[in-house]
Design a protein around this motif. Structure first.
Motif, short mmCIF file in Angstrom:
data_model
loop_
_atom_site.label_atom_id
_atom_site.label_comp_id
_atom_site.label_asym_id
_atom_site.label_seq_id
_atom_site.Cartn_x
_atom_site.Cartn_y
_atom_site.Cartn_z
N PRO A 85 -30.37 4.59 1.16
CA PRO A 85 -30.71 5.25 2.42
C PRO A 85 -31.97 4.62 3.02
N LEU A 86 -31.91 4.19 4.26
CA LEU A 86 -33.04 3.53 4.91
C LEU A 86 -34.31 4.38 4.90
N PRO A 87 -34.25 5.69 5.26
CA PRO A 87 -35.48 6.48 5.25
C PRO A 87 -36.14 6.54 3.87
N ASP A 88 -35.32 6.64 2.81
CA ASP A 88 -35.88 6.68 1.46
C ASP A 88 -36.46 5.33 1.07
N LEU A 89 -35.78 4.26 1.45
CA LEU A 89 -36.24 2.92 1.09
C LEU A 89 -37.63 2.64 1.64
N VAL A 90 -37.88 3.01 2.90
CA VAL A 90 -39.18 2.70 3.50
C VAL A 90 -40.24 3.75 3.18
N ALA A 91 -39.84 4.91 2.64
CA ALA A 91 -40.81 5.98 2.41
C ALA A 91 -41.27 6.13 0.97
N ARG A 92 -40.46 5.69 0.04
CA ARG A 92 -40.84 5.93 -1.36
C ARG A 92 -40.42 4.77 -2.25
N PRO A 93 -41.16 4.53 -3.33
CA PRO A 93 -40.82 3.41 -4.21
C PRO A 93 -39.63 3.69 -5.13
N ARG A 94 -39.33 4.95 -5.40
CA ARG A 94 -38.18 5.30 -6.24
C ARG A 94 -37.20 6.13 -5.43
N LEU A 95 -35.94 5.75 -5.49
CA LEU A 95 -34.93 6.44 -4.71
C LEU A 95 -33.60 6.40 -5.42
N THR A 96 -32.65 7.16 -4.89
CA THR A 96 -31.29 7.17 -5.44
C THR A 96 -30.38 6.41 -4.47
N GLY A 97 -29.60 5.51 -5.00
CA GLY A 97 -28.68 4.73 -4.18
C GLY A 97 -27.36 4.53 -4.91
N GLN A 98 -26.51 3.69 -4.33
CA GLN A 98 -25.21 3.38 -4.91
C GLN A 98 -25.14 1.90 -5.25
N VAL A 99 -24.46 1.60 -6.34
CA VAL A 99 -24.27 0.21 -6.75
C VAL A 99 -22.81 0.03 -7.13
N GLY A 100 -22.21 -1.02 -6.60
CA GLY A 100 -20.85 -1.40 -6.98
C GLY A 100 -20.88 -2.82 -7.53
N VAL A 101 -20.21 -3.03 -8.64
CA VAL A 101 -20.15 -4.35 -9.27
C VAL A 101 -18.69 -4.72 -9.49
N VAL A 102 -18.31 -5.92 -9.07
CA VAL A 102 -16.95 -6.42 -9.28
C VAL A 102 -17.04 -7.59 -10.25
N ILE A 103 -16.34 -7.43 -11.37
CA ILE A 103 -16.29 -8.47 -12.40
C ILE A 103 -14.82 -8.72 -12.73
#
Length: 189
Positions: free
Chosen positions: A78-96
């Motif tokens: 989330p852009l607001p979380d990224l610019v406001a705090r050093p720790r945040l919750t996001g999503q990660v997808g990995v294709v192997i």
């Protein structure tokens, strides 16, 4: 960490990711002393890929990393979380090897963030194997997503008066976690 003042622009970068495949749950009829399947660990590195501006209209930052095939990593924050705090919750997808592991709740720690540079580390304790591959989309409609064919069978008759109507509850299946994901990323201009 410096908070960026303008739009992001990232043209280069890379991600390193470790995927630890978890063994499937133990079968209830397993013979005592029988060992379960071992877990696999794979470490991979992918270069930055995609448009230079990672901000998408829904106020998210999407960073894509991909090899020359259909494998790679997508980080969404989330852009607001990224610019406001050093720790945040996001999503990660990995294709192997064409298999997509998706983690909806990853802890992301930003180690650097400016208009032209960003970096961080991420850990995802619970990723599930997903049938879709964002790097090789399949436009075919899955049989389960298709509208049912019109039925020529007459509708079922209602139960006889005085008998309760029993309708089974809907079945909701939640996929068991199939991997853990961890790694780091860095992008720049």
């Amino acid at each position: 960490m410096t908070t960026p003042q303008g739009p992001f622009r990232f043209t280069t970068g890379e991600v390193a990711v470790s995927v630890r495949r978890l063994p499937p749950p133990l079968a209830p009829n397993r013979t005592p002393g029988e060992s379960g399947p071992s877990s696999d660990v794979g470490c991979f590195r992918y270069p930055r890929w995609g448009p230079t501006d990672p901000v998408v209209p829904v106020e998210s930052v999407v960073l894509a990393f991909r090899d020359s095939g259909v494998d790679g990593v997508i980080l969404e924050m989330p852009l607001p979380d990224l610019v406001a705090r050093p720790r945040l919750t996001g999503q990660v997808g990995v294709v192997i090897d064409g298999r997509h592991y998706q983690a909806a709740t990853c802890q992301i720690e930003t180690t650097e963030l400016t208009d032209t540079r960003a970096g961080g580390v991420f850990t995802c304790p619970s990723a599930v194997l997903d049938e879709t591959n964002p790097f090789a989309p399949d436009d075919d409609i899955a049989p389960s997503d298709r509208s049912p064919e019109p039925s020529t069978t007459p509708p079922a008759l209602p139960p006889a008066p005085g008998l309760p109507l029993t309708v089974p509850p809907p079945v909701t299946e939640t996929a068991a976690p199939s991997a853990t994901i961890s790694g780091w990323y860095r992008v720049g201009d």
